[in-house]
Design an enzyme around this catalytic site. Sequence first.
Site: not given
Length: 807
Positions: A139-140, A204, A486, A681, A683
């Site tokens: 999806d990213h 995520d 965000r 996030s 990340r």
Amino acid sequence: YQRRVRGSLFFWVWVMLKLANRSNKLKKIILRRAHIRKPKRFASSVPMSNYDTATINYEKISTNLETVRKRLKKPLTYAQKILYGHLVDPHNQSLSKGDYLILSPDRLAMQDASAQTAILQFMLAGTTKTAVPSTVHCDHLIVAKQGAKKDVETAIEQNKEVFQFLHSTSQKYGMGFWKPGSGIIHQIVLENYAFPGCLMLGTDSHTPNAGGLGTIAIGVGGADAVDAMAGIGWELKNPSILGVKLVGKLQGWASPKDVILKLAGTLSVQGGTGKIIEYFGPGAETLSCTGMATICNMGAEVGATTSVFPYTESMSRYLRATHRSKIAELADSQKNLLNSDEGAEYQEVIEINLSELEPHINGPFTPDLAHPISKFAQAVKKNNWPDTVSAALIGSCTNSSYHDMERAASIASQAIERGLTAKSNFFVTPGSEQIRATILRDAQQKTFESIGGKVLANACGPCIGQWHREDTKTGDKNSIVSSYNRNFSKRNDGNPATHAFVASPEIVTAMAIAGSLSFNPQTDKLRDKSGKEFSFTVPEGEELPSKGFEIGEETYVAPSKYPDSIQIQLDPKSNRLQALQPFSAWDGKDMLDLPILIKVEGKCTTDHISPAGSWLKYKGHLENISNNTLIGAVNAENKKVNEVENVFTKEVGTVPDVARQYKQSGKKWVVIGDENYGEGSAREHAALQPRYLGCVAIISRSFARIHETNLKKQGILPLTFEDPKDYTRISGKDSVSIVDLQNLINPTANGNKKLTVRVKKHADGQTFEFKVLHTMNASQIEWFKAGSALNFIAKTVNKSVSYTHLR
């Protein structure tokens, strides 16, 4: 006899339990008749999802809770019941606040950007199949530009190597694979995998979206994901429980989104740190399942560990609508288990009256700057924010449900009836293929397109910076409004001058039609095509489609039945994927005379440390993506971004360039951080990249939860100033030494959470010392000593040390 028990509950329960000490059968009857929360029989044959063979095990949760209740002797909140129900060792686990719980998650979900590194790490762990049901979601890596179909085709071509890697590793290691275009990870999880009482991890930060379906869903980095995949107990610092009591019922333009927008303004971006937000009260029963998911999704914006709702009737309806009737039936039979105990206490309670709640708009540049819509126009004028809405965007993982699309479409329909179209560029992101196919069938998509909307791919797109925006140039001051979660600087389009605001889909749609930030659809009027004034009526729409959900295209690929036949290839010349090499272990010595790469000033999110957008294509290649390390952070020395001085050569360069210079010369380095360092996030690269370039410690005023954990996982020491004022005593040109690291491994000093930092001033060579704090427990110290958690896990797995999973 039973009537007497019911008639005088507390007295008779006490009396009869005394009399029944020698009769277990009688005791069970009394407990049941007195309505003390004793679960009914369990149906252990119900699969966790339509794609899994693993079954829901409420019996194990209940058994764990019996043990925990005997120890704690108090009622539990719903969040505590799910956490403690998944303890690896409920008999011996320390349950004090701040201690680390060792948990056994039910499942794992990974999005394509973070999955690359997670899987590359898993490949080093030495196991052949994931220990828990796991999925990968593409999806990213889809850039929003031309529209859904073309953008997905382009993404598949541009990211072919990455998608093939993710597909083949999913086939080999037993993971479900959701192809590009299938939808956003969190919507797919809500539709297929979340269930009441579940404990899941996701790579995520918005994984808590599943809390809307009663799941304790926690965002983690890739190394945490490896814990679950490898069958190693997963650690979580025992959180406090913040209760949010909801009373009343939403009225008019108010939506579930406004609950969390208001709460964000109350708590701030770090007010939820170390806490699980548990919603309860009569107002919770009035919300849709997807509305509750929206609220839980944005709990990440206040730093919460996760957010959750106990089981409600709307969850049951949603489970049935998404073809999971057996799970609904099982959950319906376990309502006592799936709610908080009577008398459960929260560490803090905030009450929100839904009947009095008005729509909110949050921003710009931070999701906790909350404005009630009645006061927003005044704020726009006072702060000189651009009033013209250059782009309006609805959808994303936060607000892409059928109910969201229905309410937004009801506003768009009113505009069509009056001959109007959107004055702003208008974009719609369906959350999943199921949502896309359903709104196509039920004509909401046609409605959006009729006012000028462009339907984007079922993917993250502009929400994470995957937006090829062509209507503005970098530096152009403009405003956008979205139903995303965000809105940090440069987050959506890479332009630091873009003022991004967050609101509900219906408010965003109304503003798109009006073209103005100052427009309040509750009170303001527009002119129709003939010039006649009109007002929008209150948005409305069905919670669930009356015709049922349309499945759409088949986008799921099951794991291979013959995993040994699957070959995984990593081209050593690839600039997209790179095999990982273990980080070196700690040498057992103090860290002396370390240069400060950068002293960060102000907000430093994971977007500042490792930006997304165009950099996402390098997520699987650590060397290449390290070229964006800390390029968004503000240097306290010169107030500039991505410009630091090499303290040895006195030459000025970019942050990653100077870090590489230090690495090439064999010099380890540190970063000095400000408040809530690493918010945003999940990340993992924000920890991996500094470690790869030679970082050994981050010394900050405070840390965001996920980032602090990610640093520990990669062997970096996350240290906080004991006295936050010491931040001001250090210059970015000074050098630091961490001089008593033996305290970390000295068993007699395990309770001592302090270390000493000695600073040598660059100006005159004078030194001073101050204390820093760490939150590392015994196993995390082992990660540090081994060089990383992965190094430690590899040794553990090779020794065949594991736990018995709840399944």
